[in-house]
Design a protein around this motif. Structure first.
Motif, short mmCIF file in Angstrom:
data_model
loop_
_atom_site.label_atom_id
_atom_site.label_comp_id
_atom_site.label_asym_id
_atom_site.label_seq_id
_atom_site.Cartn_x
_atom_site.Cartn_y
_atom_site.Cartn_z
N TRP A 153 0.82 -1.21 0.00
CA TRP A 153 0.00 0.00 0.00
C TRP A 153 0.87 1.28 0.00
N ARG A 154 2.08 1.16 0.66
CA ARG A 154 2.97 2.31 0.58
C ARG A 154 3.47 2.49 -0.84
N ARG B 292 0.69 3.91 -2.88
CA ARG B 292 0.51 5.33 -2.61
C ARG B 292 1.61 6.15 -3.27
#
Length: 543
Positions: free
Chosen positions: A81-82, A85
């Motif tokens: 998810w990092r 993002r």
């Protein structure tokens, strides 16, 4: 001045020794107790420090052991998810730069995002590997919770018709019993047999029937068997049942209305039926219903009625009306006389120690009128005593001066002394010598009875006595008390002795011809204070 080498008495030295021993004992006990408490406190504090150190060690060990694992798991979960993002931010940056340079911003940003996804697909797969089981557990929990929160119910069917949903079978049992209790005709109550069918289902809780709702639904479904109606009972005997309840009430009330209007302004009057007429609404079997006209004809006695015991009732108007007047009235009351028997007072003597005084009592009654005529008075409540009646207290003597015992006082009236007499030869009258009694004829041996209760004053043969007593022959004199006495002369046989107590009608002698007499008869005298009086005033000659 006293010498310093004074000798101490033996008993005083022993006392000092005992006191010193007790002092040393108390000092030792106190010292040891204090030291024991100090050691206990130190042990508790040491145990607390050890427990705290153990917790710290366990926490540190768990941290050292599990921290890398949880850190790796968290890194695996967060890395995709990092990256995503970061890729989105870079895609947006590239799109802005391309847009500023006049290029295709959307195409460049999308291509950059897709390359980032392809490069990090392993991290995304790993993250999903952790998330999917968690999601599956969440779905399972939601499913179980949904099933457990669902309402299971019983679907009730009666003779193929749907009745309703209930929570459990006890609701139906309660409704069934309620209906049985509400069915009024006890003679046919057992004829209602119900065999419902149940099926388990899931419904919304709002769809469940209460016991009352189920009862009403069953009654509605069973209208072919029983229905709401009104039964008329007279003296607890069922006369008939009709479904025309309102018309029945109107017909019954119309019979009472004329008298009710007549006494409307009189609150202490009421109008009712002569019999106990009751209208009982409830459930009745349809097979027992009759028309209102038929029921009224039965009540009027125009149609025979079969009673519960098998008898037939006919020709009796059960709807007769009566007016009832609730009244109160004051009456005079008398107290029961009291008698005190006094062994110091001569038998037959009585002394009134307290005169009777009447009392007053208020009575509460219902006066019943039929066609304006009083027919009955019924006491409605306990009488109210306004003033209590005072009893007459009489002291009666029980001392028999002639010896023996004595019983009840005289009655005050004289019985005919010869029940089997033949006639009366002579009444009392003047002349010489004067005749002081009545001569009652009878055969020798005929029984003579005592004219009243009394004690025998004389029982003797006066044949050898002077002063005219010899003319009596064998005779008896009875003291009746209150100065009255009776004498029985010319007897052939004496059956009682002086001092005997005799009762009215008791045989005391037999007719004879002793003394001065011309034939068998009883010479009977009545004396007051030993003076003769005409017995005609006290005797009633038998027919």
């Amino acid at each position: 001045m006293e010498s310093k080498n004074r000798r101490i008495p033996d008993d005083e030295s022993v006392l000092h020794v005992i006191l010193n021993l007790f002092g040393d004992l108390f000092y030792f006990v106190g010292l040891e107790s204090e030291y024991a408490l100090i050691r206990v406190g130190r042990s508790i504090r040491a145990a607390g420090v050890s427990f705290r150190n153990s917790i710290h060690w366990i926490a540190a060990f768990a941290g050292r052991t599990w921290r890398p694992f949880f850190a790796a798991v968290w890194e695996d979960l967060c890395a995709p998810w990092r990256q995503m993002r970061s890729g989105i931010r870079n895609s947006l940056r590239i799109m802005r730069e391309e847009q500023a340079g006049g290029g295709s911003a959307v195409g460049k940003g999308t291509a950059y995002f897709l390359r980032g996804v392809a490069q990090n697909r392993i991290l995304i797969t790993r993250g999903l590997a952790y998330l999917l089981p968690i999601g599956a557990l969440a779905v399972l929990g939601i499913t179980v919770n949904s099933i457990l929160s669902s309402t299971f119910a019983l679907r009730v069917e009666y003779r193929g018709d749907f009745v309703g949903f209930i929570e459990n079978e006890s609701i139906y049992d309660a409704a069934h019993n309620d209906i049985q209790d509400r069915i009024q005709n006890a003679n046919t109550k057992d004829d209602w047999k119900v065999h419902p069918e149940f099926a388990i289902t899931i419904v919304d809780r709002a769809a469940l029937y209460s016991q009352k709702e189920l009862t009403d639904k069953i009654i509605e479904t069973s209208s072919a068997e029983f229905m709401e109606a009104t039964g008329v009972y007279v003296n607890d005997e069922l006369i008939g049942v009709t479904s025309e309840s309102k018309a029945l009430s109107a017909a019954i009330e119309s019979l009472l209305r004329p008298l009710q209007e007549q006494h409307a302004a009189e609150p202490d009057w009421r109008v009712e039926f002569q019999q106990d007429v009751q209208m009982r609404p409830g459930l009745y079997f349809t097979s027992t219903l009759i028309s209102l006209d038929t029921l009224m004809a039965r009540l009027r006695g125009e149609i025979p009625v079969r009673l519960s015991d098998g008898g037939i009732l006919e020709g009796w108007d059960m709807l007769g009306v009566q007016a009832v007047h609730s009244v109160s009235r004051v009456i005079e009351t008398q107290a029961e006389p009291q008698i005190i028997y006094d062994a110091q007072l001569r038998w037959g003597k009585e002394i009134i120690e307290q005169q009777a005084v009447p009392g007053q009592t208020e009575l509460f009654e219902d006066v019943v009128y039929i066609d304006g005529v009083e027919v009955q008075r019924i006491e409605t409540s306990k009488p109210n005593v306004i003033t209590a009646a005072v009893p007459q207290i009489t002291r009666y003597g029980t001392y028999n001066p002639y010896g023996g015992n004595a019983g009840d006082p005289a009655t005050g009236t004289f019985a005919w002394p010869v029940p089997d007499y033949r006639g009366i030869s002579r009444w009392a009258g003047t002349g010489w010598p004067p005749h002081r009694g009545v001569d009652i004829t009878g055969a020798i041996g005929t029984v003579i009875v005592a004219a009243d209760n009394g004690v025998v004053e004389i029982s003797m043969d006066a044949g050898g006595m002077g002063g005219g007593m010899w003319t009596y022959g064998k005779f008896i004199k009875i003291d009746h008390g209150n100065t009255f006495s009776t004498l029985y002369a010319h007897c052939s046989e004496l059956l009682v002795e002086k001092g005997d107590y005799v009762v009215k009608g008791q045989p005391i002698a037999k007719i004879g011809v002793t003394g001065y007499t011309s034939g068998p008869h009883l010479h009977f005298e009545v004396q007051v204070n030993d003076k003769w009086i005409n017995p005609r005033a006290y005797l009633k000659v038998p027919k």
